[in-house]
Design a protein around this motif. Structure first.
Motif, mmCIF file in Angstrom:
data_model
loop_
_atom_site.group_PDB
_atom_site.id
_atom_site.type_symbol
_atom_site.label_atom_id
_atom_site.label_comp_id
_atom_site.label_asym_id
_atom_site.label_seq_id
_atom_site.Cartn_x
_atom_site.Cartn_y
_atom_site.Cartn_z
ATOM 1 N N VAL A 8 -1.867 3.859 -4.970
ATOM 2 C CA VAL A 8 -3.123 3.790 -5.732
ATOM 3 C C VAL A 8 -4.164 2.894 -5.066
ATOM 4 C CG1 VAL A 8 -1.922 4.256 -7.901
ATOM 5 C CG2 VAL A 8 -2.369 1.882 -7.221
ATOM 6 N N GLY A 9 -3.772 2.118 -4.059
ATOM 7 C CA GLY A 9 -4.734 1.295 -3.336
ATOM 8 C C GLY A 9 -5.014 -0.063 -3.930
ATOM 9 N N SER A 10 -4.248 -0.491 -4.922
ATOM 10 C CA SER A 10 -4.485 -1.799 -5.520
ATOM 11 C C SER A 10 -4.226 -2.912 -4.502
ATOM 12 C CB SER A 10 -3.595 -2.009 -6.753
ATOM 13 O OG SER A 10 -2.228 -1.789 -6.438
ATOM 14 N N ILE A 11 -5.144 -3.878 -4.472
ATOM 15 C CA ILE A 11 -5.022 -5.041 -3.592
ATOM 16 C C ILE A 11 -4.371 -6.174 -4.387
ATOM 17 C CG2 ILE A 11 -6.270 -6.749 -2.212
ATOM 18 C CD1 ILE A 11 -8.497 -4.667 -1.882
ATOM 19 N N GLN A 12 -3.303 -6.716 -3.860
ATOM 20 C CA GLN A 12 -2.589 -7.763 -4.580
ATOM 21 C C GLN A 12 -3.293 -9.118 -4.433
ATOM 22 O OE1 GLN A 12 -0.188 -6.885 -6.666
ATOM 23 N NE2 GLN A 12 -0.648 -4.819 -5.941
ATOM 24 N N PRO A 13 -3.181 -9.975 -5.436
ATOM 25 C CA PRO A 13 -3.840 -11.296 -5.392
ATOM 26 C C PRO A 13 -3.081 -12.277 -4.500
ATOM 27 C CG PRO A 13 -2.598 -11.077 -7.424
ATOM 28 C CD PRO A 13 -2.480 -9.743 -6.723
ATOM 29 N N LEU A 14 -3.077 -11.994 -3.219
ATOM 30 C CA LEU A 14 -2.283 -12.782 -2.277
ATOM 31 C C LEU A 14 -2.744 -14.225 -2.202
ATOM 32 C CD1 LEU A 14 -1.970 -10.208 0.654
ATOM 33 C CD2 LEU A 14 -0.371 -10.607 -1.223
#
Length: 381
Positions: free
Chosen positions: A151-157
Motif C-alpha cells: 500500500v506504500g505506507s511510510i513507517q515512522p522510523l
C-alpha cells in the motif's frame, strides 16, 4: 505498453546495461586473484562500493554486496539472531513486513526464538508506543520496513529511532527495498539505524544484485561461509558487472530523485482523484505524507484482483495484485488484513506502482481504460 508494476521490478536502465556489458567484456578477472588482471577487478569493485557509500553519506566499509533484498533481509534477521543469541532470543517486527523478513522471523521461531509482530493502524503504520511496550530485556532486534510494498505506507522510523536510542544494544534494521530515491533518505539513514537492505532491480539495476548498509561496530554472523569475500561477511565471488551497474543505477536515480518524485506524485494524484469518485472503488493508499509517491493500492469491490489485472493487461497496461511475490499463489494481502480490511474487499485489491520512466500522459490513458473496464465490471455484477 504502459508499465505500472515498478514495485515488482524495474527495467534495467540503458546506461546501466551498457556498463554491465563493458565490465563483463573487459573485467572478468576474479577480484580475489593476486595477478594484475584480478587487481583491476578488485579496484573497480572498491570504486563501486565507494560511489554508493558517498552518494548515501556512509562509509565504504559499511556497504556489503548481496544478491538482493531477500538475501539482505535474511542475513540481517538471522545473522543478528546468531550473533546475539547469548544475549536474548526476542525479535520485534511488524505484521506487514515483506515475506523475506516475516518468513525469516518464522524460521527463527521454530528454533526457539520469540517474535512479536506489531499491529498497524488504518493507514498501515506502526506505533512507536506499541514498539516501546513490546521491548523486553532479551530483545535483540527490531526490524521495520521503510515503505510497505503493498500500500506504500511510510513507517515512522524517526519515532521508532527515538525509542531505540534508550536501548543501544538492540539492532535496528530497516528494509528499504521500496525506499530508494523516494524522498525519505533522512528517515532511512537515521543515526540510530544499524542495518538497511536494498535491492538493485527495484531501481533499474540488474536482477540478482543488492547491498546492505551495516553500521560500523554492529556485528552480524555470516549466512554463507566460503572464501571470505566482503571482509569475511558474505562469501562468494563478487558479481562485478552487476555491482558496477548497480552503482551507476544508484547515481542516476539519486541525481534525478526530486524530479522523479514530483512526476510520480502527479501521476498518482491524477489516478487517485479519478478512481476515488466511483462507488465501488476503495482506495487504501492516501495522498498524504504517510505514503510513498509511487504506490497506489485500490479495490473494485466484487471483482477479484487477478480479474482486474488481466483486464488491464488486455488493454496494454500492466499492474499487479498487491504483491508480486504472492500474486500467483492466490494469497490475499497480509497488509490489508493487518489494516482491518475485510477479506472480501482485500481479494479485490490491486496495486499501481510507478517509476521514474512513467509519464503523466499515461495516467490519462489509465483513467480512460479504467472507465471502460469499470462499466464492464458493473454490468457483470
Amino acid at each position: 505498453m504502459i508499465y505500472f508494476d515498478n514495485s515488482a521490478t524495474t527495467k534495467v536502465d540503458d546506461d546501466v546495461l551498457n556498463t554491465y556489458q563493458k565490465v563483463s567484456e573487459n573485467y572478468w578477472g576474479n577480484p580475489s586473484s593476486l595477478h594484475n588482471f584480478g587487481e583491476k577487478s578488485f579496484n573497480l569493485l572498491q570504486q563501486s562500493r565507494k560511489q554508493i557509500a558517498d552518494i548515501l553519506g556512509v562509509q565504504p566499509a559499511e556497504i556489503y554486496f548481496t544478491s538482493g533484498g531477500t538475501e539482505g533481509d535474511n542475513w540481517v534477521v538471522k545473522g543478528t539472531a546468531m550473533a546475539k543469541r547469548e544475549y536474548g532470543k526476542h525479535i520485534i517486527t511488524t505484521s506487514i513486513e515483506h515475506a523475506a523478513v516475516k518468513n525469516s522471523a518464522a524460521a527463527l521461531e521454530s528454533l526457539g526464538f520469540d517474535v512479536t509482530y506489531l499491529p498497524v493502524d488504518a493507514e498501515g503504520r506502526v506505533s512507536a508506543k506499541d514498539l516501546e511496550a513490546a521491548i523486553r530485556p532479551d530483545t535483540i532486534l527490531v526490524s521495520i520496513m521503510a515503505v510497505n510494498n503493498e500500500v506504500g505506507s511510510i513507517q515512522p522510523l524517526d519515532e521508532v529511532a527515538e525509542v531505540l536510542k534508550k536501548y543501544p544494544k538492540i539492532h535496528f534494521h530497516v528494509d528499504a527495498v521500496q525506499g530508494m530515491a523516494k524522498g525519505i533518505h533522512d528517515l532511512i539513514f537515521n543515526d540510530r539505524v544499524d542495518f538497511v537492505t536494498f535491492s538493485g532491480h527495484k531501481f533499474h539495476a540488474p536482477r540478482g544484485i543488492g547491498f546492505i548498509y551495516g553500521k560500523n561496530g554492529r556485528k552480524l554472523s555470516p549466512l554463507m561461509d566460503g572464501g571470505g569475500q566482503e571482509r569475511g561477511q558474505r562469501s562468494g565471488t563478487e558479481n562485478l558487472p552487476a555491482i558496477v551497474g548497480m552503482s551507476k543505477a544508484v547515481r542516476i536515480i539519486k541525481d534525478n530523485e526530486a524530479k522523479s518524485i514530483a512526476e510520480e506524485q502527479a501521476i498518482r494524484e491524477k489516478i487517485y482523484n479519478h478512481i476515488s469518485q466511483f462507488d465501488k472503488v476503495e482506495v487504501f493508499s492516501q495522498l498524504n505524507d504517510h505514503f510513498a509517491p509511487h504506490i497506489l493500492c485500490f479495490a473494485i469491490t466484487g471483482v477479484k484482483g487477478e480479474t482486474i489485472v488481466h483486464a488491464f493487461e488486455k488493454e496494454g497496461i500492466y499492474i499487479s495484485t498487491t504483491s508480486a511475490c504472492s500474486s500467483k499463489k492466490g494469497v490475499t494481502s497480509g497488509t490489508l488484513d493487518a489494516m482491518g480490511i475485510p477479506q472480501e474487499v482485500a481479494k479485490s485489491a490491486v496495486r499501481v506502482s510507478l517509476g521514474d520512466h512513467n509519464k503523466l500522459s499515461e495516467a490519462d490513458e489509465f483513467n480512460k481504460v479504467f472507465d471502460k473496464l469499470y462499466d464492464q465490471f458493473k454490468k457483470l455484477s
